[in-house]
Design an enzyme around this catalytic site. Structure first.
Site, PDB file in Angstrom:
ATOM      1  N   ASP A  14     -22.203  40.722   2.594  1.00 58.83           N
ATOM      2  CA  ASP A  14     -23.313  39.887   2.115  1.00 58.83           C
ATOM      3  C   ASP A  14     -24.640  40.349   2.697  1.00 58.83           C
ATOM      4  OD1 ASP A  14     -22.310  38.836   4.569  1.00 58.83           O
ATOM      5  OD2 ASP A  14     -23.388  36.965   4.226  1.00 58.83           O
ATOM      6  N   ASP A  15     -24.608  41.017   3.858  1.00 58.69           N
ATOM      7  CA  ASP A  15     -25.827  41.663   4.371  1.00 58.69           C
ATOM      8  C   ASP A  15     -26.298  42.723   3.374  1.00 58.69           C
ATOM      9  OD1 ASP A  15     -23.872  41.026   6.687  1.00 58.69           O
ATOM     10  OD2 ASP A  15     -25.796  41.159   7.729  1.00 58.69           O
ATOM     11  N   ASN A 165     -22.243  33.865  12.889  1.00 55.89           N
ATOM     12  CA  ASN A 165     -23.362  34.554  13.570  1.00 55.89           C
ATOM     13  C   ASN A 165     -23.722  33.882  14.895  1.00 55.89           C
ATOM     14  OD1 ASN A 165     -23.582  36.446  11.574  1.00 55.89           O
ATOM     15  ND2 ASN A 165     -25.259  35.415  10.501  1.00 55.89           N
ATOM     16  N   HIS A 256     -24.337  34.070   1.792  1.00 53.78           N
ATOM     17  CA  HIS A 256     -25.018  33.613   3.010  1.00 53.78           C
ATOM     18  C   HIS A 256     -26.341  34.339   3.235  1.00 53.78           C
ATOM     19  CE1 HIS A 256     -21.232  31.789   4.354  1.00 53.78           C
ATOM     20  NE2 HIS A 256     -20.635  32.934   4.113  1.00 53.78           N
ATOM     21  N   ASP A 257     -26.227  35.641   3.440  1.00 48.30           N
ATOM     22  CA  ASP A 257     -27.406  36.403   3.869  1.00 48.30           C
ATOM     23  C   ASP A 257     -28.449  36.520   2.762  1.00 48.30           C
ATOM     24  OD1 ASP A 257     -26.126  36.579   6.279  1.00 48.30           O
ATOM     25  OD2 ASP A 257     -25.421  38.623   6.008  1.00 48.30           O
TER      26      ASP A 257
END
Ligand code: BDR
Ligand code: CA
Length: 327
Positions: A14-15, A165, A256-257
């Site tokens: 997702d990053d 995280n 998410h990211d």
């Protein structure tokens, strides 16, 4: 106005999508990418960041940061992001050489050289940001903002209480939240509202850019990893105190990211609430929990917490950004 950002990341599937979103969004100017151990080891996530930058056409400094958390033993997330950190997807070879600076120095250099201009966007464990604050406390005033992916005001995904995280480096997170700046906490409660849906996949499939193939493969890997892990693997926001929605098994990867990057692109897509967020570092079952007080109780807020996202607007932005990536 264009937001100039440093993405501090641990790619991470997702990053990768978040970096592509930032690269393709005209509202954002990526000043640099820094890496931190998290989803995978520092060596792996750094190589991944360089590959993703190549795919995104991002010719910006990339610097490697901390290879382990400040205090706790290391936890990685290979069960979701795979052995390489980018699943089974083959990204292009890196183009740009790694910056010779440590990520912490790069962050300090950039923020102090451009006071009031750089927004930090940490989407991995907060080790680098905590080290930067400790090394040069003046960045707290000099940064334009901190918009992070991490934490939750309901429950966790790595433990019942903690999000990955934050759990991966709670002491660093505690230092960042208590530094004196206002942290925008894009926690787990949010991205459960924006997942890798069939509609999103269909829309990306229509795009005629090389990055679309990488995005499709990444989303397919992500959904299959989440499904294999089943309930409990990623319970992001299955309890949503605002909408009451979402109790049930998770069948799609939460974005998410990308949701954190989307906040920088257009905060108007979000509903937010001011809060006091404190990171639990002493509790056993609650280690890494972001204890979130929306009632403030006469104290000044240290966080802005997005609680709702306009999912339709978010998907539009994501698809438009991918379509704008170099062909
Ligand atoms: C966060 O943890 C990582 O696995 C993801 O990349 C995201 O930043 C979600 O809890
Ligand atoms: Ca991440």
């Amino acid at each position: 106005m264009t937001a100039r950002i440093i993405i501090d990341c641990d790619p991470g599937v997702d990053d990768a999508l978040a970096i592509l979103l930032a690269a393709g969004a005209p509202e954002v100017d990526v000043a640099a990418i820094t890496t931190v151990a998290g989803n995978q080891t520092l060596a792996k996530v750094t190589e991944n960041a360089r590959r993703i930058a190549a795919a995104a056409g991002l010719d910006v400094p990339i610097a490697a940061g901390c290879d382990r958390p400040l205090v706790r033993e290391q936890v990685l997330a290979g069960e979701i992001h795979g052995e390489t950190g980018l699943g089974d997807v083959r990204w292009p070879e890196p183009v740009r050489a790694l910056d010779s600076r440590h990520a912490v120095d790069l962050i300090i250099d950039e923020v102090m050289a451009h006071p009031g201009e750089i927004t930090l966007v940490p989407i991995g464990p907060l080790t680098n940001i905590a080290m930067a604050v400790r090394t040069e406390p003046a960045i707290v005033q000099a940064a334009a903002g901190v918009v992070l992916m991490g934490g939750s005001y309901t429950r966790g995904n790595t433990t019942p209480a903690a999000e990955f995280n934050i759990f991966a480096d709670p002491e660093a997170a505690a230092a960042v939240f208590s530094a004196g700046w206002t942290v925008t906490m894009g926690g787990l409660d949010l991205p459960r509202q924006v997942t890798v849906t069939a509609d999103l996949i269909a829309r990306v499939r229509q795009l005629d850019v090389p990055a679309a193939r990488l995005v499709l493969d990444t989303m397919a890997f992500y959904n299959s990893a989440i499904r294999q892990l089943g309930r409990g693997a990623d319970t992001s926001g299955t309890i949503d105190i605002d909408t009451g929605a979402g109790a049930g098994p998770v069948t799609a990867g939460s974005l998410h990211d990308p949701a954190a990057v989307a906040y920088v692109i257009d905060p108007g897509m979000f509903v937010t609430r001011d809060a006091i967020v404190e990171v639990e570092t002493a509790g056993e079952g609650t280690y890494g929990m972001t204890v979130t007080d929306f009632d403030l109780r006469g104290r000044p807020a240290n966080a802005v917490v997005p609680t709702r996202i306009d999912a339709g607007a978010f998907y539009d932005r994501l698809v438009t950004a991918i379509a704008a990536l170099p062909g």
